[in-house]
Every structure is written in structure tokens, then in C-alpha cells.
Write a protein that holds these residues in place. Structure first.
Motif, PDB file in Angstrom:
ATOM      1  N   LYS A  11      -6.107   1.459   2.173  1.00 43.58           N
ATOM      2  CA  LYS A  11      -4.770   1.054   1.723  1.00 43.58           C
ATOM      3  C   LYS A  11      -3.809   2.220   1.877  1.00 43.58           C
ATOM      4  N   ASP A  12      -2.525   1.925   1.952  1.00 44.68           N
ATOM      5  CA  ASP A  12      -1.537   2.992   2.059  1.00 44.68           C
ATOM      6  C   ASP A  12      -1.601   3.867   0.815  1.00 44.68           C
ATOM      7  N   VAL A  37      -2.863   2.815   5.898  1.00 47.52           N
ATOM      8  CA  VAL A  37      -4.126   2.088   5.932  1.00 47.52           C
ATOM      9  C   VAL A  37      -4.695   2.157   7.358  1.00 47.52           C
ATOM     10  N   PHE A  95     -10.821   4.065  -2.300  1.00 48.58           N
ATOM     11  CA  PHE A  95      -9.804   3.648  -1.330  1.00 48.58           C
ATOM     12  C   PHE A  95     -10.190   3.961   0.104  1.00 48.58           C
TER      13      PHE A  95
END
Ligand SMILES: [Zn+2]
Length: 113
Positions: free
Chosen positions: A64-65, A77, A109
Motif C-alpha cells: 500500500k502507499d 504500492v 504492509f
């Protein structure tokens, strides 16, 4: 009042229960009650977002960003990160990202390549 076992990692007496888990407030170690002493304490198990075991030197991608603290940069991402290093702490991956530099990521993440 029940007596909780000390932290198997740093021997802190200030452990507390969080559901089924025991948590150490001093080193942030979490483990299941009854497991103390059973696991080899040198091996820290860090898993990615889908449960793959991560190791030093692995290549991961970001899922994810992620905003880079203290800057306007964003790790997009899908960014590939080579040669990660596992560290202690809230952000448990130390790495270097092209165009950004050294930074720390959370294992939740990322995904192992
Ligand atoms: Zn501890």
C-alpha cells in the motif's frame, strides 16, 4: 490476582494479558501464555502481510502507499525493496529504497517476492 510469567525476551516483570496473548510493555514482545521458554528467543519471527516468513536479505514489495515520515515522499504500492534487514520495534524492517533512501517499514504492509 494471577501471577504472569516474566517476559522471555527481556525478563521484564511488567507483562500483561491481552486476550490470549501476553505482552511485554518494555520490549513489545508478544507471546502466548504457556509458550515461554519453548521458543528459541534468538529467532524473531517476522511475517509479511500474507504470513510468509521474512529474513534478512529478502526482497519485498510494498502493498500500500506509505507516506515517508517528515517528508512529502510516498512509497508507492508495488515498490520493490531489495535486501531488507529485520530489526526490533514497531517498524520491523530496515531497508533502502531507490529515490528515497534508508527507511523503516512495517512487515504488515509488505509482501515477500
Ligand atoms: Zn520484554
Amino acid at each position: 490476582m494471577s501471577t504472569l510469567p516474566p517476559c522471555p525476551k527481556c525478563n521484564s516483570e511488567y507483562t500483561y494479558e491481552d486476550g490470549e496473548q501476553l505482552v511485554c510493555p518494555e520490549c513489545a514482545h508478544e507471546w502466548k501464555a504457556g509458550e515461554a521458554g519453548a521458543s528459541d528467543d534468538d529467532t524473531r519471527v517476522i511475517k509479511d502481510s500474507v504470513g510468509n516468513l521474512l529474513q534478512d536479505g529478502d526482497t519485498i514489495t510494498v502493498i500500500k502507499d506509505l507516506k515517508v515520515k517528515g517528508s512529502s515522499l510516498v512509497v508507492k504500492v508495488g515498490t520493490k525493496v531489495k535486501n531488507i534487514r529485520l530489526v526490533d520495534g514497531d517498524h520491523d524492517i530496515d531497508c533502502k529504497i531507490d529515490g528515497i533512501g534508508a527507511m523503516k517499514l512495517k512487515s504488515e504492509f509488505v509482501r515477500k517476492v
